[in-house]
Design an enzyme around this catalytic site. Structure first.
Site, PDB file in Angstrom:
ATOM      1  N   HIS A 167       0.732  -1.359   0.020  1.00 34.43           N
ATOM      2  CA  HIS A 167       0.029   0.162   0.225  1.00 34.43           C
ATOM      3  C   HIS A 167       0.377   0.878  -0.276  1.00 34.43           C
ATOM      4  O   HIS A 167       0.218   2.659  -0.296  1.00 34.43           O
ATOM      5  CB  HIS A 167      -0.688  -0.500   0.984  1.00 34.43           C
ATOM      6  CG  HIS A 167      -0.513   0.487   2.487  1.00 34.43           C
ATOM      7  ND1 HIS A 167       0.098  -0.908   3.354  1.00 34.43           N
ATOM      8  CD2 HIS A 167      -0.120   0.992   3.424  1.00 34.43           C
ATOM      9  CE1 HIS A 167       0.448  -0.228   4.633  1.00 34.43           C
ATOM     10  NE2 HIS A 167       0.642   1.347   4.771  1.00 34.43           N
ATOM     11  N   ASP A 224       0.720  -7.686   1.783  1.00 30.73           N
ATOM     12  CA  ASP A 224       1.045  -6.357   1.602  1.00 30.73           C
ATOM     13  C   ASP A 224       1.811  -6.055   1.519  1.00 30.73           C
ATOM     14  O   ASP A 224       2.633  -5.350   2.319  1.00 30.73           O
ATOM     15  CB  ASP A 224       0.160  -5.460   2.398  1.00 30.73           C
ATOM     16  CG  ASP A 224       0.486  -3.920   2.719  1.00 30.73           C
ATOM     17  OD1 ASP A 224      -0.075  -3.324   1.624  1.00 30.73           O
ATOM     18  OD2 ASP A 224      -0.232  -3.470   3.349  1.00 30.73           O
ATOM     19  N   SER A 249       4.409   2.448   7.294  1.00 31.05           N
ATOM     20  CA  SER A 249       4.472   1.315   7.366  1.00 31.05           C
ATOM     21  C   SER A 249       5.669   0.791   6.114  1.00 31.05           C
ATOM     22  O   SER A 249       6.102   1.891   5.180  1.00 31.05           O
ATOM     23  CB  SER A 249       2.876   1.524   5.817  1.00 31.05           C
ATOM     24  OG  SER A 249       2.416   1.557   6.923  1.00 31.05           O
TER      25      SER A 249
END
Length: 350
Positions: A91, A121, A195
């Protein structure tokens, strides 16, 4: 001369004892330092954690005739090899038209996307720069709940930041974020921008890739999730080799059977997996598996955990044939099922 020989064993014993004592003191001081400071762990791991800046085109802003239809997104990544491979979240780089990596030593380089896996992911990038510092790898299998860890990333784009916490839980697989989940949970502060960053142990070794937070505010509330490094390495290997990850699937949702469930539903057995849904035209459907069936064994291995069964099936090659032992009503049956390639973002348990 004889007198000196008599004293030699005593002198050696004293010297040996002194060395052991000094060594013990040094170890104790090192342990005390580790309890009060994470500096050595950070110093070791930080050069391997990068900031990621991505540029994406925004169709909405183009339609609004905005002069600059681009948006800048922020994230983190981890240098995995001297060849320039970087592991991050899918993402973070999704739909990116340009990806720029900011290194710990202030160098910058444009990266290219090698491959991505939306189901976990994860994504792999590559940069072409000399003198890179790949992170040392840990073993997420040996991590225990309660172990101290550090999260290193680029929260809110303010620059590389380190937070500390513990492993709060392992094998979180029902969060609902991705179709394949096996998260480490931590209370170390993880915020937007973290992230793709590193979760490391106190040896400075990578044990996970920070992936998501559970939050009602958008900021850290002490519940963060990371993909275990052992899982991430398997994905990275396939992405580098093939540019994608290929998995097998059966195409059915199942629920673990325990004594309470067996009693309440009056099931014929008190163990196995209860089939709650079968996807049309899936391998399970083609083999005649029905809702209400109980899966007892697959390839003669007891099926007692939906997550573990799904992972085992996913790791097999499409085209493989498995032997499934099931129960329908009061009758047991055996079925040979040919596994197929899992559709993109397939959410079935098995």
């Amino acid at each position: 001369m004889t007198h000196k020989k008599q004293w030699m064993p005593l002198i050696i014993a004293i010297l040996l004892g002194t060395c052991i004592g000094l060594g013990t003191l040094l170890i104790q001081e090192k342990n005390k330092l580790a309890e009060t400071s994470y500096a050595s762990s950070v110093k070791k791991a930080a050069p391997s954690v990068v900031n990621i800046y991505t540029q994406t085109e925004s169709p909405k802003r183009i339609l609004e005739h905005n002069n600059d239809p681009r948006t800048i997104n922020l994230g983190s990544g981890v240098i995995m090899s001297k060849k320039g491979y970087i592991l991050t979240n899918y993402h973070v780089v999704q739909n990116a038209s340009h990806i720029v990596i900011g290194l710990h030593d202030d160098r910058q380089a444009e990266a290219r996307l090698i491959g991505s896996d939306p189901a976990t992911d994860l994504a792999v990038l590559k940069i072409d720069l000399p003198n890179l510092t790949p992170i040392e790898l840990g073993n997420s299998q040996t991590i225990q709940v309660g172990d101290k860890i550090l999260a290193i990333g680029n929260p809110f784009g303010i620059g590389q930041t380190v937070t500390a916490g513990i492993i709060s839980a392992k094998a979180r697989n029902s969060i609902g974020l991705h179709s394949h989940e096996n998260f480490l949970q931590t209370d170390a502060a993880i915020n937007p921008g973290n992230s793709g960053g590193a979760l490391v142990n106190l040896k400075g070794q990578l044990i996970g890739i920070s992936s998501a937070i559970y939050s009602s505010t958008g900021g850290s509330q002490g519940i963060g999730f990371a993909t275990p490094v052992n899982d991430a390495l398997k994905i990275m290997t396939q992405l580098i080799k093939y540019g994608k990850v290929t998995r097998s699937y059966l195409g059915m949702d199942t629920r673990k059977i325990n004594q309470q469930l067996a009693k309440s539903l009056d099931l014929p057995v008190d163990h196995g997996l209860l089939v709650s849904n079968v996807i049309q035209q899936s391998p399970a459907d083609k083999a005649g598996i029905e809702v209400g069936d109980i899966i007892v064994k697959i390839d003669n291995i007891p099926s007692t955990n939906p997550f573990e069964t799904r992972q085992r099936i996913a790791n097999m090659k499409p085209g493989s044939v498995i032997s499934l032992l099931g129960v329908r009503g009061q009758q047991s049956y055996q079925a040979n099922i040919k596994l197929e390639k899992q559709p993109i973002m397939q959410h079935s348990i098995n």
